[in-house]
Enzyme design. Structure first.
Site, PDB file in Angstrom:
ATOM      1  N   LYS A  13       0.834  -1.379  -0.134  1.00 57.56           N
ATOM      2  CA  LYS A  13       0.051  -0.056   0.020  1.00 57.56           C
ATOM      3  C   LYS A  13       0.833   1.487  -0.026  1.00 57.56           C
ATOM      4  O   LYS A  13       0.422   1.999  -0.857  1.00 57.56           O
ATOM      5  CB  LYS A  13      -0.824   0.095   1.314  1.00 57.56           C
ATOM      6  CG  LYS A  13      -1.719  -1.260   1.037  1.00 57.56           C
ATOM      7  CD  LYS A  13      -2.760  -1.159   2.455  1.00 57.56           C
ATOM      8  CE  LYS A  13      -1.945  -1.033   3.769  1.00 57.56           C
ATOM      9  NZ  LYS A  13      -1.276  -2.577   4.085  1.00 57.56           N
ATOM     10  N   ARG A  88      -9.893   1.106   8.758  1.00 55.83           N
ATOM     11  CA  ARG A  88      -9.393  -0.454   9.045  1.00 55.83           C
ATOM     12  C   ARG A  88     -10.750  -1.404   9.627  1.00 55.83           C
ATOM     13  O   ARG A  88     -10.556  -2.508   9.879  1.00 55.83           O
ATOM     14  CB  ARG A  88      -8.465  -0.333   9.738  1.00 55.83           C
ATOM     15  CG  ARG A  88      -7.131  -0.026   9.131  1.00 55.83           C
ATOM     16  CD  ARG A  88      -6.040  -0.175  10.100  1.00 55.83           C
ATOM     17  NE  ARG A  88      -4.999  -1.040   9.935  1.00 55.83           N
ATOM     18  CZ  ARG A  88      -3.816  -0.584   9.409  1.00 55.83           C
ATOM     19  NH1 ARG A  88      -3.687   0.619   8.838  1.00 55.83           N
ATOM     20  NH2 ARG A  88      -2.903  -1.442   9.124  1.00 55.83           N
ATOM     21  N   ARG A 127      11.632  -5.777   4.847  1.00 50.52           N
ATOM     22  CA  ARG A 127      11.401  -4.366   4.500  1.00 50.52           C
ATOM     23  C   ARG A 127      12.321  -3.450   5.451  1.00 50.52           C
ATOM     24  O   ARG A 127      12.888  -3.759   6.700  1.00 50.52           O
ATOM     25  CB  ARG A 127       9.923  -3.877   5.228  1.00 50.52           C
ATOM     26  CG  ARG A 127       9.722  -2.643   5.142  1.00 50.52           C
ATOM     27  CD  ARG A 127       8.415  -1.978   5.148  1.00 50.52           C
ATOM     28  NE  ARG A 127       7.687  -2.698   6.335  1.00 50.52           N
ATOM     29  CZ  ARG A 127       6.233  -2.526   6.424  1.00 50.52           C
ATOM     30  NH1 ARG A 127       5.574  -1.890   5.262  1.00 50.52           N
ATOM     31  NH2 ARG A 127       5.695  -3.047   7.413  1.00 50.52           N
ATOM     32  N   ARG A 160      11.353  -1.639  10.933  1.00 49.02           N
ATOM     33  CA  ARG A 160      10.356  -1.133  11.834  1.00 49.02           C
ATOM     34  C   ARG A 160       9.882  -2.137  12.702  1.00 49.02           C
ATOM     35  O   ARG A 160       9.981  -3.424  12.713  1.00 49.02           O
ATOM     36  CB  ARG A 160       8.660  -1.120  10.619  1.00 49.02           C
ATOM     37  CG  ARG A 160       8.509  -0.071  10.293  1.00 49.02           C
ATOM     38  CD  ARG A 160       7.470   0.095   9.220  1.00 49.02           C
ATOM     39  NE  ARG A 160       6.248  -0.274   9.908  1.00 49.02           N
ATOM     40  CZ  ARG A 160       4.969  -0.515   9.302  1.00 49.02           C
ATOM     41  NH1 ARG A 160       4.793   0.235   7.990  1.00 49.02           N
ATOM     42  NH2 ARG A 160       3.840  -0.955   9.586  1.00 49.02           N
ATOM     43  N   ARG A 171      -0.676  -8.854  13.565  1.00 45.33           N
ATOM     44  CA  ARG A 171      -1.231  -7.727  12.499  1.00 45.33           C
ATOM     45  C   ARG A 171      -2.225  -8.474  11.453  1.00 45.33           C
ATOM     46  O   ARG A 171      -3.289  -7.840  11.076  1.00 45.33           O
ATOM     47  CB  ARG A 171      -0.073  -7.103  11.837  1.00 45.33           C
ATOM     48  CG  ARG A 171       0.400  -5.981  12.837  1.00 45.33           C
ATOM     49  CD  ARG A 171       1.695  -5.618  12.341  1.00 45.33           C
ATOM     50  NE  ARG A 171       1.932  -4.816  11.144  1.00 45.33           N
ATOM     51  CZ  ARG A 171       2.769  -4.570  10.245  1.00 45.33           C
ATOM     52  NH1 ARG A 171       4.177  -5.330  10.711  1.00 45.33           N
ATOM     53  NH2 ARG A 171       2.858  -4.133   9.164  1.00 45.33           N
TER      54      ARG A 171
HETATM   55  P1  AP5 Z   1       4.815  -1.522   1.867  1.00 41.68           P
HETATM   56  O1  AP5 Z   1       4.391  -0.860   0.569  1.00 41.68           O
HETATM   57  O2  AP5 Z   1       5.466  -1.071   2.927  1.00 41.68           O
HETATM   58  O3  AP5 Z   1       3.665  -2.188   2.250  1.00 41.68           O
HETATM   59  P2  AP5 Z   1       2.514  -1.945   3.226  1.00 41.68           P
HETATM   60  O4  AP5 Z   1       1.022  -2.440   2.407  1.00 41.68           O
HETATM   61  O5  AP5 Z   1       2.267  -0.422   3.147  1.00 41.68           O
HETATM   62  O6  AP5 Z   1       2.682  -2.572   4.545  1.00 41.68           O
HETATM   63  P3  AP5 Z   1       2.391  -2.010   6.091  1.00 41.68           P
HETATM   64  O7  AP5 Z   1       3.022  -3.105   6.877  1.00 41.68           O
HETATM   65  O8  AP5 Z   1       2.815  -0.447   6.268  1.00 41.68           O
HETATM   66  O9  AP5 Z   1       0.620  -1.908   6.120  1.00 41.68           O
HETATM   67  P4  AP5 Z   1       0.198  -2.186   7.446  1.00 41.68           P
HETATM   68  O10 AP5 Z   1      -1.279  -1.881   6.998  1.00 41.68           O
HETATM   69  O11 AP5 Z   1       0.251  -3.156   8.528  1.00 41.68           O
HETATM   70  O12 AP5 Z   1       0.982  -0.873   8.452  1.00 41.68           O
HETATM   71  P5  AP5 Z   1       0.407   0.674   8.833  1.00 41.68           P
HETATM   72  O13 AP5 Z   1       1.765   1.210   8.516  1.00 41.68           O
HETATM   73  O14 AP5 Z   1      -0.614   1.098   7.897  1.00 41.68           O
HETATM   74  O15 AP5 Z   1       5.580  -2.951   1.534  1.00 41.68           O
HETATM   75  C1  AP5 Z   1       6.143  -3.771   2.050  1.00 41.68           C
HETATM   76  C2  AP5 Z   1       7.517  -4.308   1.591  1.00 41.68           C
HETATM   77  O16 AP5 Z   1       7.411  -5.051   0.251  1.00 41.68           O
HETATM   78  C3  AP5 Z   1       8.668  -3.122   1.445  1.00 41.68           C
HETATM   79  O17 AP5 Z   1       9.946  -3.618   1.696  1.00 41.68           O
HETATM   80  C4  AP5 Z   1       8.540  -3.010  -0.151  1.00 41.68           C
HETATM   81  O18 AP5 Z   1       9.560  -2.535  -0.774  1.00 41.68           O
HETATM   82  C5  AP5 Z   1       8.210  -4.387  -0.751  1.00 41.68           C
HETATM   83  N1  AP5 Z   1       7.362  -4.475  -1.609  1.00 41.68           N
HETATM   84  C6  AP5 Z   1       6.071  -3.730  -2.021  1.00 41.68           C
HETATM   85  N2  AP5 Z   1       5.263  -3.924  -2.954  1.00 41.68           N
HETATM   86  C7  AP5 Z   1       6.235  -4.993  -3.606  1.00 41.68           C
HETATM   87  C8  AP5 Z   1       6.091  -5.581  -4.868  1.00 41.68           C
HETATM   88  N3  AP5 Z   1       4.901  -5.415  -5.734  1.00 41.68           N
HETATM   89  N4  AP5 Z   1       7.161  -6.570  -5.139  1.00 41.68           N
HETATM   90  C9  AP5 Z   1       7.959  -6.785  -4.419  1.00 41.68           C
HETATM   91  N5  AP5 Z   1       8.354  -6.269  -3.189  1.00 41.68           N
HETATM   92  C10 AP5 Z   1       7.296  -5.153  -2.758  1.00 41.68           C
HETATM   93  O19 AP5 Z   1      -0.034   0.444  10.418  1.00 41.68           O
HETATM   94  C11 AP5 Z   1       0.910   0.378  11.228  1.00 41.68           C
HETATM   95  C12 AP5 Z   1       0.258   0.175  12.489  1.00 41.68           C
HETATM   96  O20 AP5 Z   1      -0.402   1.728  13.047  1.00 41.68           O
HETATM   97  C13 AP5 Z   1      -1.024  -0.579  12.718  1.00 41.68           C
HETATM   98  O21 AP5 Z   1      -0.661  -2.060  12.840  1.00 41.68           O
HETATM   99  C14 AP5 Z   1      -1.883  -0.056  13.747  1.00 41.68           C
HETATM  100  O22 AP5 Z   1      -1.461  -0.085  15.155  1.00 41.68           O
HETATM  101  C15 AP5 Z   1      -1.723   1.432  13.442  1.00 41.68           C
HETATM  102  N6  AP5 Z   1      -2.662   1.979  12.508  1.00 41.68           N
HETATM  103  C16 AP5 Z   1      -2.329   2.632  11.277  1.00 41.68           C
HETATM  104  N7  AP5 Z   1      -3.610   3.000  10.806  1.00 41.68           N
HETATM  105  C17 AP5 Z   1      -4.584   2.635  11.582  1.00 41.68           C
HETATM  106  C18 AP5 Z   1      -5.867   2.771  11.697  1.00 41.68           C
HETATM  107  N8  AP5 Z   1      -6.578   3.384  10.407  1.00 41.68           N
HETATM  108  N9  AP5 Z   1      -6.525   2.414  12.736  1.00 41.68           N
HETATM  109  C19 AP5 Z   1      -6.126   1.763  13.929  1.00 41.68           C
HETATM  110  N10 AP5 Z   1      -4.595   1.668  13.800  1.00 41.68           N
HETATM  111  C20 AP5 Z   1      -3.884   2.188  12.781  1.00 41.68           C
END
Ligand code: AP5
Length: 221
Positions: A13, A88, A127, A160, A171
């Site tokens: 994402k 979410r 990552r 991270r 997660r």
């Molecule tokens: P990346 O692009 O970082 O993936 P992502 O989908 O953004 O993954 P996240 O782990 O950030 O999602 P998440 O929803 O768990 O975390 P968030 O930060 O929102 O890609 C991942 C890796 O793959 C990278 O190394 C990249 O280079 C590689 N990659 C990507 N695409 C690729 C491809 N096509 N091919 C090969 N490699 C690839 O949330 C974190 C925490 O914050 C949550 O757990 C929660 O505690 C809190 N939080 C955030 N939002 C909320 C909310 N709305 N409500 C409540 N709590 C929240």
């Protein structure tokens, strides 16, 4: 245009939203990034959110929703945005609808990045993120040119804290519990499009751009 990117942790994402924002001249809004910035600068919000994030659980809805409300009120979000990490759960969906209704706007497109579990684990365990600008890398898939340094700003790269095996498991469980209701909701409003996100990042981006352009054309008619 207002787009939501939905998908499991590691679906890409953040990676896709960053590139899509550049291609379509939209603002990328990541609730995870905003929360991490608050944690690292020690704000009240960061202090309240930290334990939830470290355990892999969701930060309480009221905290995240207030935070998002402030963010989408900023001038750069006026011309359109890409949401990454919000909503979410159904309560966040409703809060988002309310926020946008008050602004006489709506979500135009929801893209679900369908990703297999083995790919998720491989992506999250490799990552690397820039401590300075938040750029995302991967040890194997998207390695930085210089070891542990960001290609964009030369900031230090780090892993991270929630990318540990145990936290990834939690997660994923939290994600699976909530995602079905989100998919149902956006399918019912005919906004949801599913794409396979297991492929190489450039291929996934082209598919998303194609969907966004189609939607944009249909909005002009
Ligand atoms: P990346 O692009 O970082 O993936 P992502 O989908 O953004 O993954 P996240 O782990 O950030 O999602 P998440 O929803 O768990 O975390 P968030 O930060 O929102 O890609 C991942 C890796 O793959 C990278 O190394 C990249 O280079 C590689 N990659 C990507 N695409 C690729 C491809 N096509 N091919 C090969 N490699 C690839 O949330 C974190 C925490 O914050 C949550 O757990 C929660 O505690 C809190 N939080 C955030 N939002 C909320 C909310 N709305 N409500 C409540 N709590 C929240």
């Amino acid at each position: 245009m207002r787009i939501i990117l939905l998908g499991p942790p590691g679906a890409g994402k953040g990676t896709q939203a960053t590139n899509l924002a550049k291609r379509l001249n939209l603002t990328h809004i990541s609730t995870g990034d905003i929360l991490r910035q608050n944690v690292s600068s020690g704000t009240d919000l960061g202090k309240q959110a930290k334990s939830y994030m470290d355990s892999g659980g969701l930060v309480p809805d009221d905290l995240v929703t207030q935070m998002l409300k402030r963010r989408i009120s900023e001038p750069d979000a006026k011309g359109g945005f890409i949401l990454d990490g919000y909503p979410r759960n159904i309560s966040q969906v409703k809060a988002l609808d309310e926020m946008l209704e008050k602004r006489n706007t709506n979500i135009d497109l929801v893209i679900y990045l369908d990703t297999s579990e083995s790919v998720i684990i491989q992506r999250l365990s490799g990552r690397l993120v820039c401590r300075n600008c938040g750029a995302i890398f991967h040890r194997k898939n998207m390695p930085p040119k210089n070891d542990m340094l960001c290609d964009t700003c030369c900031g230090n790269l780090y892993q991270r804290t929630d990318d540990k095996e145990e936290t990834i498991k939690t997660r994923l469980e939290v994600y699976k519990k909530e995602v079905f209701s989100l998919i149902q909701y956006y399918e019912a409003s005919r906004k949801l499009h599913r794409i396979s996100a297991d492929e190489e990042a450039g291929i996934v981006l082209n598919k998303i751009v194609h969907l966004a352009e189609e939607r944009n054309d249909s909005l002009k008619v």
